[in-house]
Write a protein that holds these residues in place. Structure first.
Motif, PDB file in Angstrom:
ATOM      1  N   ASN A 277     -20.352 -31.251  28.422  1.00  0.00           N
ATOM      2  CA  ASN A 277     -20.151 -30.706  29.763  1.00  0.00           C
ATOM      3  C   ASN A 277     -18.908 -29.846  29.905  1.00  0.00           C
ATOM      4  OD1 ASN A 277     -22.457 -31.648  31.141  1.00  0.00           O
ATOM      5  ND2 ASN A 277     -21.627 -33.711  31.039  1.00  0.00           N
ATOM      6  N   ILE A 278     -18.350 -29.423  28.796  1.00  0.00           N
ATOM      7  CA  ILE A 278     -17.203 -28.512  28.853  1.00  0.00           C
ATOM      8  C   ILE A 278     -17.576 -27.261  28.084  1.00  0.00           C
ATOM      9  CG2 ILE A 278     -14.804 -28.212  28.146  1.00  0.00           C
ATOM     10  CD1 ILE A 278     -14.465 -31.204  28.538  1.00  0.00           C
ATOM     11  N   PRO A 279     -17.312 -26.087  28.647  1.00  0.00           N
ATOM     12  CA  PRO A 279     -17.720 -24.855  27.958  1.00  0.00           C
ATOM     13  C   PRO A 279     -17.137 -24.774  26.555  1.00  0.00           C
ATOM     14  CG  PRO A 279     -16.889 -24.352  30.138  1.00  0.00           C
ATOM     15  CD  PRO A 279     -16.667 -25.801  29.932  1.00  0.00           C
TER      16      PRO A 279
ATOM     17  N   LEU B 250     -13.862 -22.841  26.039  1.00  0.00           N
ATOM     18  CA  LEU B 250     -12.669 -23.599  26.439  1.00  0.00           C
ATOM     19  C   LEU B 250     -12.281 -24.593  25.344  1.00  0.00           C
ATOM     20  CD1 LEU B 250     -10.585 -24.494  28.476  1.00  0.00           C
ATOM     21  CD2 LEU B 250     -12.323 -25.792  29.650  1.00  0.00           C
TER      22      LEU B 250
ATOM     23  N   LYS C  56     -21.645 -23.115  32.263  1.00  0.00           N
ATOM     24  CA  LYS C  56     -20.681 -23.108  31.167  1.00  0.00           C
ATOM     25  C   LYS C  56     -20.564 -21.714  30.566  1.00  0.00           C
ATOM     26  CE  LYS C  56     -22.681 -26.461  29.071  1.00  0.00           C
ATOM     27  NZ  LYS C  56     -23.044 -27.304  27.939  1.00  0.00           N
TER      28      LYS C  56
ATOM     29  N   SER D 200     -18.135 -18.765  31.429  1.00  0.00           N
ATOM     30  CA  SER D 200     -16.778 -18.668  30.887  1.00  0.00           C
ATOM     31  C   SER D 200     -16.663 -17.574  29.835  1.00  0.00           C
ATOM     32  CB  SER D 200     -16.362 -20.009  30.301  1.00  0.00           C
ATOM     33  OG  SER D 200     -17.188 -20.344  29.230  1.00  0.00           O
TER      34      SER D 200
ATOM     35  N   LEU E 245     -11.491 -19.564  33.577  1.00  0.00           N
ATOM     36  CA  LEU E 245     -10.845 -19.667  32.266  1.00  0.00           C
ATOM     37  C   LEU E 245      -9.845 -18.533  32.059  1.00  0.00           C
ATOM     38  CD1 LEU E 245     -10.745 -21.306  29.739  1.00  0.00           C
ATOM     39  CD2 LEU E 245     -12.678 -20.054  28.852  1.00  0.00           C
TER      40      LEU E 245
ATOM     41  N   TYR F 249      -5.410 -26.334  29.618  1.00  0.00           N
ATOM     42  CA  TYR F 249      -6.809 -26.422  29.204  1.00  0.00           C
ATOM     43  C   TYR F 249      -7.424 -27.758  29.604  1.00  0.00           C
ATOM     44  CZ  TYR F 249      -6.267 -22.106  26.586  1.00  0.00           C
ATOM     45  OH  TYR F 249      -6.058 -20.806  26.237  1.00  0.00           O
ATOM     46  N   LEU F 250      -6.642 -28.825  29.527  1.00  0.00           N
ATOM     47  CA  LEU F 250      -7.191 -30.121  29.942  1.00  0.00           C
ATOM     48  C   LEU F 250      -7.528 -30.098  31.420  1.00  0.00           C
ATOM     49  CD1 LEU F 250      -5.105 -32.795  28.006  1.00  0.00           C
ATOM     50  CD2 LEU F 250      -7.490 -32.162  27.706  1.00  0.00           C
TER      51      LEU F 250
ATOM     52  N   VAL G  82      -8.340 -27.467  33.317  1.00  0.00           N
ATOM     53  CA  VAL G  82      -9.551 -26.676  33.568  1.00  0.00           C
ATOM     54  C   VAL G  82     -10.777 -27.388  33.025  1.00  0.00           C
ATOM     55  CG1 VAL G  82     -10.614 -24.447  33.245  1.00  0.00           C
ATOM     56  CG2 VAL G  82      -8.184 -24.622  33.439  1.00  0.00           C
ATOM     57  N   ALA G  83     -10.613 -28.062  31.878  1.00  0.00           N
ATOM     58  CA  ALA G  83     -11.743 -28.805  31.312  1.00  0.00           C
ATOM     59  C   ALA G  83     -12.218 -29.848  32.314  1.00  0.00           C
ATOM     60  CB  ALA G  83     -11.337 -29.464  30.001  1.00  0.00           C
TER      61      ALA G  83
ATOM     62  N   TYR H  42     -14.394 -28.073  34.967  1.00  0.00           N
ATOM     63  CA  TYR H  42     -15.727 -27.785  34.441  1.00  0.00           C
ATOM     64  C   TYR H  42     -16.527 -29.066  34.281  1.00  0.00           C
ATOM     65  CZ  TYR H  42     -15.084 -22.848  33.313  1.00  0.00           C
ATOM     66  OH  TYR H  42     -14.923 -21.493  33.388  1.00  0.00           O
ATOM     67  N   PHE H  43     -15.859 -30.106  33.777  1.00  0.00           N
ATOM     68  CA  PHE H  43     -16.567 -31.353  33.520  1.00  0.00           C
ATOM     69  C   PHE H  43     -17.118 -31.933  34.815  1.00  0.00           C
ATOM     70  CE2 PHE H  43     -16.758 -35.953  33.159  1.00  0.00           C
ATOM     71  CZ  PHE H  43     -17.585 -36.072  32.061  1.00  0.00           C
TER      72      PHE H  43
ATOM     73  N   CYS I 283     -20.228 -29.900  35.801  1.00  0.00           N
ATOM     74  CA  CYS I 283     -21.376 -30.042  34.899  1.00  0.00           C
ATOM     75  C   CYS I 283     -21.890 -31.474  34.879  1.00  0.00           C
ATOM     76  CB  CYS I 283     -20.997 -29.628  33.489  1.00  0.00           C
ATOM     77  SG  CYS I 283     -20.610 -27.904  33.357  1.00  0.00           S
ATOM     78  N   PHE I 284     -20.968 -32.428  34.879  1.00  0.00           N
ATOM     79  CA  PHE I 284     -21.398 -33.813  34.778  1.00  0.00           C
ATOM     80  C   PHE I 284     -22.134 -34.236  36.041  1.00  0.00           C
ATOM     81  CE2 PHE I 284     -20.557 -38.464  34.906  1.00  0.00           C
ATOM     82  CZ  PHE I 284     -21.289 -38.778  33.781  1.00  0.00           C
TER      83      PHE I 284
ATOM     84  N   SER J 169     -25.541 -32.924  35.794  1.00  0.00           N
ATOM     85  CA  SER J 169     -26.440 -33.597  34.851  1.00  0.00           C
ATOM     86  C   SER J 169     -26.826 -34.979  35.373  1.00  0.00           C
ATOM     87  CB  SER J 169     -25.849 -33.633  33.446  1.00  0.00           C
ATOM     88  OG  SER J 169     -24.984 -34.710  33.280  1.00  0.00           O
TER      89      SER J 169
END
Lengths: 396, 362
Positions: A135-137, A140, B297, B300, B311, B331-332, B334-335, B338-339, B342-343, B346
């Motif tokens: 679930n992370i691009p 990235l 995703k 990006s 990003l 980065y953590l 931004v992750a 995104y997570f 997306c999560f 899902s």
């Protein structure tokens, strides 16, 4: 008069009411529209190119590239041609794609099975891994791994030394290798030949088993062909043990074998990302095997691992292979994200070429053709496999 | 494989229950015990330093220099750059506008997630909401100050690319799937060529096309903003994937349904619109959502053609000399964003799958 009119209208009506004719007209209109659009596009593009003095065609491939590539599989210098530069990029893509795919499939198998483990901790950890990395691009993730190299790891002079003569630093991994000696080429060749012969032997052993019912173990063949014979040839060649060690010289390590941070970051990112998808595929495929098969295996006295290896996995392969292939393809296509972290894969080299020569159309065409070739060849292999392993019902 | 629930569980005191549970689930065999102990050891070894880095040694107050002298996470950086990462170059004094749009958008997504609310009226509400969001983000009407399109960045841009990518590639995908599974020879082959060609190449090549080739293809005077070009590339790319999802749905419909529609004398479009598509599209909702996650995703990738999405704003803020070297934190962070998106998507797709399959069964 009136009958003439009526007649005419029926002709048109029958024409329009016949599905065959109507469909044909409709399709011809679509084709005409597409052709008109293509003609417009080409003529406009030609005009634009002439105005900007860009010569189209692939003649630029033979002119001097003039840029260095940090990482090459074959010998390459800045005064080589663009053709060679692109070839180097293609080989770099292949290098990542093959190793990445093998490791991603192994990781997927491992995690996919672990996710179904009766051990609560093992299955939960697998789930967390899958969910996080799916679930992370990918881009990235690649940037993250790359930043770990450039920011967290020490500079060359203070490189970590986890084992003797192994160094980890901002410039990548440095490992010792055996020093060059003519016998190593023989050993490598014989090892490769041994692998091929093992596959051939497994084929014949299977035939023999099917005909006679007697089982001959494969592993002695494997051991002799891939290990003993190369070992003997190495001994005959004088058993060279000299190592080529990485040594700090100037600003970087010399000697040994090195893996650049870009390569490791790309490989790691691709493996972890694709591995998570593969694990889900493996899990779904194992679940798809009916419960009766598990119970039948257990009733025969097979252990859990035997049951998986002999009963469940062979059956789930049929479900697993098609989506797994498409993941392999995705990995190959995703390796083009290398351009984001500066690994010189095909797309990065083509991108540099486009920027230097201005041959943008040719560059994009080359990129597309390259990946289309990968896709088509992989799907061809998959179709071949599917035909060999499709479900054979009783009596057929 | 499934653990059967113990009916006596409630009667056991907690400690005994925990011991019993861990005996069954963690230490049932030698191999399991080894695996469990190894994992516990690794978790403790790995999470300890992470916890220390993130909570104990981390720097909450101060400047970049304070951060550099500490071994922990630099949360000052995040505090300082938080707004820039989320909203890019949007004028600071008008910041309430993207914030309100974001809240409205996410609220509306939340509201329309229940299948029972799906109706034409909801569609109209969405149209109204999008118009409102466009007004808020771009301005220029009704007394709202106009904002340059290039200044829209960060999370709103990522959501715009993903959302419009979705709503345009979905119908396009349906048309392609119908063409591919229909019996019009020329159209079918055109659709096959398009789908296989697009699915065979990486998305980057399409983005290169949008950014580098478009100026060559376009007639003089036609200048489209980069955002629009990237959006078109995303739509072209995703519609091929959508088409394959829809095609799977079409082929899952039993032949009897087609024949029944023919027997009722329906025309092709009536048959598709009233009988086949409603069933086919419903059958493939989970893979559709998965494709949408993939698209979210993949937005990006516009980083590579330098559009300031979520990003890109992160990368830009990391380029500032003062803040060089704090990539891990950025980065953590931004992750995580995104997570979360997306999560939750899902999870939603899994819920829908369960709901639909149970409804089908009874």
């Amino acid at each position: 008069m009136s009958s003439f009119n009526e007649n005419k209208s029926t002709v048109i009506e029958t024409f329009w009411n016949r599905p065959k004719w109507r469909n044909l007209t409709f399709q011809l209109i679509v084709v005409a529209l597409i052709l008109a659009f293509a003609y417009l596009l080409i003529s406009v593009t030609k005009g634009n190119l002439e105005k900007q003095n860009i010569a189209s065609g692939f003649a630029f491939l033979d002119s001097e590239a003039g840029f260095e590539i940090s990482e090459t599989f074959i010998e390459y210098w800045a005064d080589d041609t663009y053709r060679k530069a692109l070839w180097v990029g293609l080989l770099n893509t292949v290098k990542v794609a093959i190793l990445g795919n093998i490791l991603a499939i192994l990781l997927g198998l491992f995690v996919g099975i672990a996710r179904l483990s009766p051990n609560w901790l093992v299955s939960k950890i697998s789930t967390v891994y899958i969910e996080v990395f799916r679930n992370i691009p990918l881009l990235l993730q690649l940037l993250f791994w790359y930043s770990i190299f450039t920011e967290v790891l020490p500079p060359v002079k203070e490189a970590y030394r986890p084992f003797a003569n192994v160094y980890v630093s901002q410039r990548g991994f440095f490992l010792p290798v055996f020093a060059e000696h003519p016998i190593w080429i023989w050993v490598k060749g014989l090892f490769g030949l041994g692998l091929v012969l093992t596959v051939v032997a497994s084929f014949f052993l299977k035939k023999y088993r099917e005909q006679t019912g007697r089982i001959i173990a494969l592993w002695p063949f494997f051991l002799v062909l891939t290990f003993v014979i190369p070992l003997v040839s190495w001994l005959i060649g004088g058993a060279p043990l000299e190592l080529d060690l990485p040594k700090l010289g100037g600003f970087n390590f010399n000697g040994g074998i090195s893996f650049s941070p870009e390569y490791i970051a790309l490989l790691l990112g691709l493996i972890l990302y694709t591995g998570a998808f593969n694990a889900e595929i493996v899990r779904a495929a194992i679940i798809s095997v009916s419960k009766g098969q598990w119970e039948a295996g257990r009733a025969l006295g097979l252990s859990n691992i035997q049951n998986l290896r002999l009963v469940i996995i062979p059956q789930s392969l049929r479900v697993m292979i098609p989506p797994m292939t498409s993941q392999s393809l995705n990995l190959v296509k995703n390796s083009s994200l290398a351009v984001g972290i500066g690994y010189p894969d095909f797309v990065s080299v083509a991108n540099t070429t486009m920027n230097q020569t201005g041959q943008a159309i040719e560059g994009v065409i080359l990129i597309m053709l390259c990946y289309l070739c990968f896709s088509l060849s992989i799907s061809f292999l998959m179709n071949l496999y599917n035909r060999m392993h499709r479900l054979r019902e009783r009596g057929s | 494989m499934r653990v059967t629930k113990n009916p006596d569980k409630r009667k056991l005191p907690t400690v005994v229950a925990v011991v019993k549970w861990s005996k069954e689930n963690l230490f049932s065999s030698t191999l399991n015990t080894i695996a469990s102990l190894t994992i516990i050891f690794l978790i403790l070894k790995g999470l300890g330093p992470l916890f220390k880095w993130l909570f104990v040694d981390s720097v909450w107050e101060g400047t970049a220099t304070t951060c550099r002298s500490s071994s922990g996470a630099c949360l000052v950086f995040l505090k300082e750059k938080f707004v820039f990462i989320l909203f890019g170059f949007y004028p600071r004094e008008l910041l309430w506008r993207p914030i309100v749009s974001l809240i409205l958008f996410i609220g509306m997504l939340w509201w329309s997630k229940e299948p029972r609310r799906w109706s034409k009226r909801l569609l109209w509400r969405w149209v109204k909401l999008l118009a409102l969001i466009a007004l808020l983000l771009k301005g220029g009407l009704l007394g709202f100050e106009s904002v340059d399109t290039q200044k829209i960045g960060g999370l709103p841009l990522t959501l715009i690319l993903a959302f419009f990518g979705m709503i345009f590639s979905y119908p396009l995908g349906i048309i392609l799937a119908l063409a591919r599974s229909g019996n019009l020879f020329i159209l079918r082959n055109l659709a096959i060529c398009y789908i296989e060609l697009v699915r065979g190449v990486p998305m980057i090549s399409l983005l290169f096309m949008a950014s580098v080739l478009f100026p060559l293809f376009a007639p003089e005077g036609l200048v489209l903003p980069k955002l629009l070009r990237a959006q078109v590339a995303i739509i072209i790319f995703m519609s091929a994937y959508m088409a394959e999802v829809v095609r799977a749905g079409l082929s899952s419909i039993p032949k009897g349904q087609y024949e029944a529609a023919d027997a009722l004398g329906f025309s092709y479009w009536q048959k598709m619109r009233l009988v086949i598509l409603p069933q086919a599209l419903k059958a493939v909702i989970p893979p559709t959502v998965n494709t949408a996650i993939g698209m979210f995703k993949d937005t990006s990738l516009v980083v590579i053609i330098a559009l300031s999405d979520l990003l890109m704003t992160t990368k830009t803020s990391l380029k500032e000399p003062k803040w060089l070297g704090f990539s891990t934190e950025a980065y953590l962070f931004v992750a995580c964003i995104y997570f979360i998106f997306c999560f939750s998507m899902s999870c939603y797709s899994r819920r829908l799958e369960k709901e639909f399959s149970s409804r089908r069964k009874g």
